[in-house]
Motif scaffolding. Structure first.
Motif, mmCIF file in Angstrom:
data_model
loop_
_atom_site.group_PDB
_atom_site.id
_atom_site.type_symbol
_atom_site.label_atom_id
_atom_site.label_comp_id
_atom_site.label_asym_id
_atom_site.label_seq_id
_atom_site.Cartn_x
_atom_site.Cartn_y
_atom_site.Cartn_z
ATOM 1 N N ALA A 82 0.844 -1.196 0.000
ATOM 2 C CA ALA A 82 0.000 0.000 0.000
ATOM 3 C C ALA A 82 0.875 1.241 0.000
ATOM 4 C CB ALA A 82 -0.927 0.016 1.216
ATOM 5 N N VAL A 83 0.345 2.306 -0.586
ATOM 6 C CA VAL A 83 0.967 3.626 -0.490
ATOM 7 C C VAL A 83 -0.060 4.589 0.092
ATOM 8 C CG1 VAL A 83 2.635 3.276 -2.348
ATOM 9 C CG2 VAL A 83 0.365 4.184 -2.898
ATOM 10 N N LYS A 84 0.448 5.577 0.834
ATOM 11 C CA LYS A 84 -0.404 6.547 1.522
ATOM 12 C C LYS A 84 0.096 7.951 1.216
ATOM 13 C CE LYS A 84 -1.546 8.014 6.263
ATOM 14 N NZ LYS A 84 -1.320 7.706 7.703
ATOM 15 N N SER A 85 -0.822 8.864 0.925
ATOM 16 C CA SER A 85 -0.420 10.238 0.628
ATOM 17 C C SER A 85 0.217 10.880 1.855
ATOM 18 C CB SER A 85 -1.624 11.062 0.173
ATOM 19 O OG SER A 85 -2.564 11.226 1.221
ATOM 20 N N ARG A 86 1.214 11.711 1.623
ATOM 21 C CA ARG A 86 1.873 12.394 2.731
ATOM 22 C C ARG A 86 1.061 13.597 3.203
ATOM 23 N NH1 ARG A 86 8.203 12.853 1.350
ATOM 24 N NH2 ARG A 86 8.165 13.604 3.498
ATOM 25 N N ARG A 87 0.193 14.117 2.354
ATOM 26 C CA ARG A 87 -0.673 15.229 2.743
ATOM 27 C C ARG A 87 -2.099 14.733 2.909
ATOM 28 N NH1 ARG A 87 -2.934 19.080 -1.926
ATOM 29 N NH2 ARG A 87 -4.625 19.024 -0.396
ATOM 30 N N ALA A 88 -2.872 15.464 3.693
ATOM 31 C CA ALA A 88 -4.295 15.171 3.856
ATOM 32 C C ALA A 88 -5.093 16.001 2.852
ATOM 33 C CB ALA A 88 -4.738 15.487 5.276
ATOM 34 N N TYR A 89 -6.260 15.474 2.482
ATOM 35 C CA TYR A 89 -7.100 16.117 1.476
ATOM 36 C C TYR A 89 -8.462 16.465 2.063
ATOM 37 C CZ TYR A 89 -3.804 14.417 -2.056
ATOM 38 O OH TYR A 89 -2.686 14.175 -2.804
ATOM 39 N N GLY A 90 -9.025 17.560 1.546
ATOM 40 C CA GLY A 90 -10.388 17.931 1.873
ATOM 41 C C GLY A 90 -11.345 17.499 0.780
ATOM 42 N N TYR A 91 -12.554 18.062 0.815
ATOM 43 C CA TYR A 91 -13.585 17.700 -0.151
ATOM 44 C C TYR A 91 -13.061 17.819 -1.583
ATOM 45 C CZ TYR A 91 -16.700 18.415 3.869
ATOM 46 O OH TYR A 91 -17.303 18.345 5.097
ATOM 47 N N GLY A 92 -13.453 16.864 -2.418
ATOM 48 C CA GLY A 92 -13.007 16.905 -3.799
ATOM 49 C C GLY A 92 -13.296 15.610 -4.523
ATOM 50 N N ILE A 209 -21.196 10.829 6.398
ATOM 51 C CA ILE A 209 -20.273 11.579 5.543
ATOM 52 C C ILE A 209 -19.210 12.258 6.414
ATOM 53 C CG2 ILE A 209 -20.046 13.336 3.762
ATOM 54 C CD1 ILE A 209 -21.800 10.892 3.016
ATOM 55 N N PRO A 210 -17.932 11.924 6.251
ATOM 56 C CA PRO A 210 -16.872 12.576 7.033
ATOM 57 C C PRO A 210 -16.818 14.078 6.754
ATOM 58 C CG PRO A 210 -16.064 10.560 6.006
ATOM 59 C CD PRO A 210 -17.405 10.848 5.392
ATOM 60 N N ASP A 211 -16.335 14.837 7.746
ATOM 61 C CA ASP A 211 -16.206 16.285 7.574
ATOM 62 C C ASP A 211 -14.803 16.769 7.915
ATOM 63 O OD1 ASP A 211 -16.144 16.047 10.322
ATOM 64 O OD2 ASP A 211 -17.906 17.307 10.706
ATOM 65 N N ASN A 212 -13.848 15.831 7.980
ATOM 66 C CA ASN A 212 -12.470 16.185 8.323
ATOM 67 C C ASN A 212 -11.525 15.705 7.225
ATOM 68 O OD1 ASN A 212 -11.013 17.194 10.996
ATOM 69 N ND2 ASN A 212 -9.668 15.663 10.042
ATOM 70 N N GLU A 213 -10.439 16.433 7.025
ATOM 71 C CA GLU A 213 -9.457 16.037 6.019
ATOM 72 C C GLU A 213 -8.904 14.640 6.302
ATOM 73 O OE1 GLU A 213 -6.447 19.029 5.815
ATOM 74 O OE2 GLU A 213 -7.761 20.495 4.844
ATOM 75 N N MET A 214 -8.564 13.922 5.226
ATOM 76 C CA MET A 214 -8.092 12.542 5.341
ATOM 77 C C MET A 214 -6.934 12.303 4.377
ATOM 78 S SD MET A 214 -11.780 10.531 5.520
ATOM 79 C CE MET A 214 -12.575 11.511 4.243
ATOM 80 N N TYR A 215 -6.209 11.219 4.619
ATOM 81 C CA TYR A 215 -5.084 10.816 3.774
ATOM 82 C C TYR A 215 -5.556 9.773 2.766
ATOM 83 C CZ TYR A 215 -2.538 13.086 7.539
ATOM 84 O OH TYR A 215 -2.098 13.997 8.466
ATOM 85 N N PHE A 216 -5.024 9.857 1.539
ATOM 86 C CA PHE A 216 -5.469 8.949 0.478
ATOM 87 C C PHE A 216 -4.540 7.736 0.404
ATOM 88 C CE2 PHE A 216 -6.318 7.327 -3.747
ATOM 89 C CZ PHE A 216 -7.702 7.472 -3.830
ATOM 90 N N ASN A 217 -5.151 6.558 0.235
ATOM 91 C CA ASN A 217 -4.415 5.295 0.206
ATOM 92 C C ASN A 217 -4.812 4.465 -1.018
ATOM 93 O OD1 ASN A 217 -3.351 4.906 3.350
ATOM 94 N ND2 ASN A 217 -5.277 6.038 3.198
ATOM 95 N N SER A 253 -9.731 20.376 9.666
ATOM 96 C CA SER A 253 -8.348 19.941 9.442
ATOM 97 C C SER A 253 -7.681 19.456 10.724
ATOM 98 C CB SER A 253 -7.529 21.075 8.822
ATOM 99 O OG SER A 253 -7.588 22.236 9.638
ATOM 100 N N LEU A 254 -8.449 18.771 11.584
ATOM 101 C CA LEU A 254 -7.873 18.204 12.796
ATOM 102 C C LEU A 254 -6.988 17.010 12.442
ATOM 103 C CD1 LEU A 254 -11.068 18.201 15.061
ATOM 104 C CD2 LEU A 254 -9.176 19.841 15.114
ATOM 105 N N HIS A 255 -5.838 16.906 13.087
ATOM 106 C CA HIS A 255 -4.927 15.769 12.903
ATOM 107 C C HIS A 255 -4.674 15.510 11.418
ATOM 108 C CE1 HIS A 255 -5.076 14.489 17.176
ATOM 109 N NE2 HIS A 255 -6.286 15.014 17.120
ATOM 110 N N ALA A 256 -4.352 16.566 10.693
ATOM 111 C CA ALA A 256 -4.175 16.457 9.245
ATOM 112 C C ALA A 256 -2.854 17.064 8.790
ATOM 113 C CB ALA A 256 -5.347 17.125 8.529
ATOM 114 N N ASP A 257 -1.835 16.966 9.642
ATOM 115 C CA ASP A 257 -0.529 17.518 9.296
ATOM 116 C C ASP A 257 0.156 16.662 8.231
ATOM 117 O OD1 ASP A 257 -0.836 19.515 11.192
ATOM 118 O OD2 ASP A 257 0.084 18.306 12.786
#
Length: 389
Positions: A82-92, A209-217, A253-257
């Motif tokens: 698996a690969v995981k994005s280093r940045r978190a993403y918002g709606y899109g 429906i989530p409302d916080n930024e997340m990392y893409f995998n 953007s909680l816990h989305a560093d």
């Protein structure tokens, strides 16, 4: 890769600067049931596509799995990638163009994810997640289906906590393990998520429906039972591209560093040629590797098997709607047959036929298993089963 004017990301994985290669394990309770996702299962193919390797129960190579303490464990059986994005993403809008592994036992997925504690005492952790999952047919011991999933469908799921989620299996109308690239996409809005396959809207949900930024995998791994049993050697998830187009809505953007990660691929890892037969090159001793069942007498040396009796292998794969090419290096003296079966509702044979080198096989509708049997006296050097062109 990053267009400042539109804030759109288009990534062909020519570098992994924006990604971390995962080396961890999840998805079991109690005794560990698989070897996690490991860095040695990530490589490029000859066309420069990113490849995530999945090793099943018949794998006999040198790779090692990992445990929760990040120690090497087991062999390389049931190890994914698996690969995981280093940045978190918002709606899109998120889209991945990729091929789908063919065998049962693997969970292939693209997903957004972010898990962290709820600051209100006594509440479940936030388990923000949106995913598309693809997997083969899975049954219980009595033949009853474990779920509605197969490789002509996709599971579309949204989560808020580990208990609050909504999942829906959606029929694709075609086999997705056909070796072709398919575009899997979901559009995450503040009030809904829309799921797409090859540009066609397949499902919409307005629940959880989530409302916080997340990392893409992007990845493939081995759940316990609910994706079927991984009775194969090696399979591949090939990824051509990832794209993200942001919407005007703003997520929390909680816990989305930004996160660090290993983005370096081991150049020594290569993609073997695809073969749906496990141990088809007879590299491993058939008396120790369980892929083949041998009755009568036999003599094995690396790359060669002499037998007088019968030799068989069972290949569990959702194969209806696909065609396969059989290639044999074998002396005269043995007959080869294939039984097309389903194990849904109990094992039933749908059709049996005698086949030979160069045969193109077309499993009938409902086939979830092919049983190949070699009967007689012969010397076998290799057997290959690949998708017919």
């Amino acid at each position: 890769m990053f267009d400042v004017a539109t804030a759109t990301i288009k990534d062909d994985f020519s570098t992994l600067d924006g990604w971390g290669i995962q080396n961890r394990v999840w998805g079991y309770t109690g005794t560990q049931t698989h070897g996690g996702v490991i860095t040695d299962n990530v490589c490029y193919d000859a066309d420069g596509n990113l490849v995530l390797i999945a090793n099943g129960d018949y794998y006999e190579g040198d790779k090692k799995g990992i445990n929760a303490s990040y120690s090497s464990v087991r062999g390389g059986k049931r190890t994914g990638a698996a690969v995981k994005s280093r940045r978190a993403y918002g709606y899109g809008s998120f889209e991945v163009e990729m091929t789908v592994p063919a065998f049962n036992g693997i969970c292939t997925s693209i997903w957004l994810y972010n898990n962290f504690p709820d600051e209100t005492a006594g509440r479940e952790n936030h388990n923000y997640e949106i995913d598309i999952e693809l997997h083969g047919t899975a049954v219980k011991e009595n033949g009853a289906l474990r779920n509605d999933g197969n490789l002509s469908s996709m599971a579309c799921t949204t989560w808020l906590t580990e208990k609050d989620y909504k999942s829906q299996y959606v029929a694709a109308g075609k086999p997705l393990n056909d070796g072709a690239f398919h575009k899997f996409r979901f559009d995450w809005h503040s009030d809904k998520v829309e799921f797409y396959l090859d540009g066609r809207l397949m499902h919409t949900t307005r629940q959880y429906i989530p409302d916080n930024e997340m990392y893409f995998n992007i990845g493939c791994w081995f759940p316990n039972n609910w994706c079927g049993e991984p009775n194969f050697e090696t399979d591949y998830l090939t990824v051509k591209s990832f794209s993200y187009k942001p919407f005007s809505e703003k997520a929390n953007s909680l816990h989305a560093d930004p996160q660090a990660g290993n983005g370096t691929i081991n150049a020594a890892v290569t993609v073997p040629g695809r073969n749906y037969f496990a141990n088809g090159s007879l590299e491993y001793d058939v008396g120790k590797n369980e892929a083949f069942t041998v009755t009568g007498t036999h003599e094995w040396s690396k790359g060669k098997l002499s037998f007088d009796g019968s030799l068989s292998q069972t290949i569990d794969i959702d194969s209806a709607g696909l065609s396969y090419l059989l290639e044999l290096e074998m002396t005269a003296g043995a007959e080869v047959s294939v039984a097309y079966q389903t194990f849904v509702g109990g094992v039933k044979t749908l059709k049996t036929e005698t086949v030979s080198d160069g045969a193109v096989l077309s499993p009938p509708e409902g086939t979830t298993r092919m049983v190949f049997t070699f009967t007689g006296k012969a010397k076998l050097q290799s057997v290959r089963l690949t998708l017919a062109k």
